[in-house]
Design an enzyme around this catalytic site. Structure first.
Site, PDB file in Angstrom:
ATOM      1  N   SER A 128      -4.251  -8.123  -2.121  1.00 25.47           N
ATOM      2  CA  SER A 128      -2.955  -7.575  -1.708  1.00 25.47           C
ATOM      3  C   SER A 128      -2.545  -6.284  -2.400  1.00 25.47           C
ATOM      4  CB  SER A 128      -1.851  -8.618  -1.904  1.00 25.47           C
ATOM      5  OG  SER A 128      -1.962  -9.633  -0.935  1.00 25.47           O
TER       6      SER A 128
ATOM      7  N   LYS B 228       7.868  -4.014  -6.106  1.00 23.46           N
ATOM      8  CA  LYS B 228       7.605  -4.984  -5.045  1.00 23.46           C
ATOM      9  C   LYS B 228       8.623  -6.115  -5.097  1.00 23.46           C
ATOM     10  CE  LYS B 228       3.836  -7.779  -3.054  1.00 23.46           C
ATOM     11  NZ  LYS B 228       2.430  -8.201  -3.162  1.00 23.46           N
TER      12      LYS B 228
ATOM     13  N   SER C 199      -0.512  -7.943   0.960  1.00 23.19           N
ATOM     14  CA  SER C 199       0.916  -8.103   1.164  1.00 23.19           C
ATOM     15  C   SER C 199       1.755  -6.947   0.633  1.00 23.19           C
ATOM     16  CB  SER C 199       1.377  -9.401   0.477  1.00 23.19           C
ATOM     17  OG  SER C 199       1.188  -9.321  -0.937  1.00 23.19           O
TER      18      SER C 199
END
Length: 492
Positions: free
Chosen positions: A183, A79, A159
């Site tokens: 998330s 990420k 997210s």
């Protein structure tokens, strides 16, 4: 060779150690798939092909000698908010568009210490602020799943949308992610993947671009419960570089996955039956209850009376902490810089042009609730509510070992369908934010498809430091559900 991308992380590691294929072969297979799929899915912000093949060759050298770590040769995605030495890390915000770290995050270093391979960086909502991956400066991530008979582009959740989409589309074996209010779990639910947020403090936050420091926690998104246990064992560690890191040993969760749930008590919180929740979600929840009963668990009803205050408390605490954390992005030390006639002009212009609309919205909320005259009315009160929420869990756990709930109130929605109304978007976190506010481990796993052919998931919330029970309960549900559906490949 592309069949190698269909493997689970666990099976890939076994195949690599058995020399059924090389790390270079499986890494190249993933790079080939990414090249075809990423223009459509936009899951990767940067593909580090040469770096990945170099890491793969190094892993192959170790494997040839019968050496290598627990993830030797396995290609993973990272990420975009985990700092990676020498590789751009932007948190998907223009304000960090030229930032290349000179250091590695502890979580990713733990993975490389076990000889994993980094394929590249994964798209996300800007500074992890979002529930649909529509706030990234690199553009929207597209969910690999589609409604039956439609070509509407769906949100992958946020997210960690890039992490979830890449795992669901077999662009990597597993991915790092982070969870501040859901998330990891919400994107996992929207994409038919598995995601776990560990107890706050299990994983180091060193080298993670901060959103809300008392809520952020790293975790994996994977293809199976076993893969999640393997990833989390490696990602978690005590770390002197993070003052909130717990100085405790990380258990070997993969060893207890098959221990079952016989004799356990599983709580069903009545407050999670909310208005507007679909009959499909309710039916799915009941099915999960029946599976656990059949496996020997006792089901008990519990109450978490302050649940209704969790979402407003979260959207005070998180923006407040964000407004403090993101004050460092001022155009002076790193990131982009806009010129101005005065120092104040440089600050304001840099932040106005560097931050996206959602980030600016949350920063203004955070600054407001921390301002003189409003601190006691909002921030202090939200912290008191947070303590009440933790107390609710502590009372519930006197009667049970873990909780079973839905992960989300709905399946994946279309891009743009909720972005016009921030409050409606925030409501997607209704079942997930409580675990962050209380610092508890929580796991999402897919169990069925809805009538439109989209994945639906259940969530297991455990006691603090009891990820073991989360894994055991989730493994029983996974085995009973036999969920093996995949998104149809429309992107290559």
């Amino acid at each position: 060779m592309s069949d190698l991308t269909k493997l689970t992380l666990t099976d890939a590691v076994k195949g690599l150690k058995a020399k059924e294929f090389s790390s270079r072969e499986i890494t190249q297979a993933h790079l080939d798939v990414i090249e075809k799929a990423n223009p459509a899915l936009n899951a990767f912000t940067e593909v580090t092909s040469e770096h990945a093949l170099g890491m793969a060759d190094a892993a192959d050298t170790k494997l040839a000698k019968g050496e290598g770590g627990l993830l030797a040769g396995a290609p993973l995605g990272v990420k975009e908010l985990f700092c990676t030495k020498g590789v751009r890390t932007t948190a998907c915000s223009d304000i960090l568009s030229n930032f290349v770290p000179t250091y590695e995050s502890t979580v990713t270093q733990n993975l490389w210490n076990e000889d994993a391979v980094m394929l590249g960086k994964l798209n996300m909502d800007q500074f992890a602020m979002g529930s649909s991956n529509e706030t990234s400066c690199f553009g929207n991530v597209i969910n690999p799943w589609r409604r039956e008979g439609e070509d509407t582009q769906l949100a992958p959740g946020g997210s960690s949308g890039g992490s979830a989409a890449s795992v669901a589309a077999d662009l990597c074996l597993a991915a790092t992610a982070s969870d501040t209010g859901g998330s990891i779990r919400q994107p996992a639910a929207f994409t038919g993947t598995v995601g776990i947020k560990p107890t706050y403090g299990r994983a180091s936050r060193y080298g993670m671009v901060a959103f809300a420091s008392s809520l952020d926690q790293a975790g994996p998104i994977t293809k199976s419960v076993e893969d999640a246990a393997l990833m989390l064992e490696i990602m978690c560690s005590a770390d002197e570089k993070d003052s909130t890191s717990l100085k405790i040993e990380t258990p070997k969760w993969t060893d207890s996955l098959s221990n079952g749930v016989k004799g356990m008590k599983i709580g069903i919180p009545k407050e999670y039956r909310v208005d507007g929740m679909s009959d499909e979600i309710e039916g799915l929840w009941q099915q999960g209850i029946e599976w656990l009963k059949a496996a020997g668990a006792e089901i008990v009803d519990v109450s978490l009376p302050h649940t209704k205050y969790a979402l407003p408390a979260y959207y005070i605490v998180a923006p407040a902490e964000a407004s403090s954390n993101l004050a460092r992005y001022d155009g002076m030390r790193y990131g982009v810089r806009q010129e101005g006639d005065s120092l104040d002009d440089v600050y304001s212009t840099t932040r106005a042009e560097g931050f996206g609309d959602e980030v600016k919205r949350r920063l203004m909320i955070g600054a407001y609730v921390l301002s003189a005259g409003y601190y006691d009315a909002y921030y202090l009160k939200a912290q008191k509510v947070r303590q009440r929420i933790l107390m609710d869990f502590e009372e519930a756990y006197k009667e049970c070992d873990a909780l079973l709930t839905p992960t989300c109130p709905s399946a994946a929605f279309g891009l743009g369908e909720k972005s016009a109304d921030p409050v409606e978007m925030y409501l997607n976190d209704i079942f997930t934010v409580t675990a962050n506010l209380a610092g508890l481990p929580a796991m999402s796993l897919p169990v069925s498809l809805d009538k439109q052919g989209l994945p639906l998931s259940l969530q297991v919330i455990g006691k603090a430091l009891d990820e073991d029970t989360c894994f055991r309960v989730s493994k029983v549900i996974e085995d009973a559900a036999e969920f093996d559906a995949k998104a149809s490949n429309w992107w290559s």
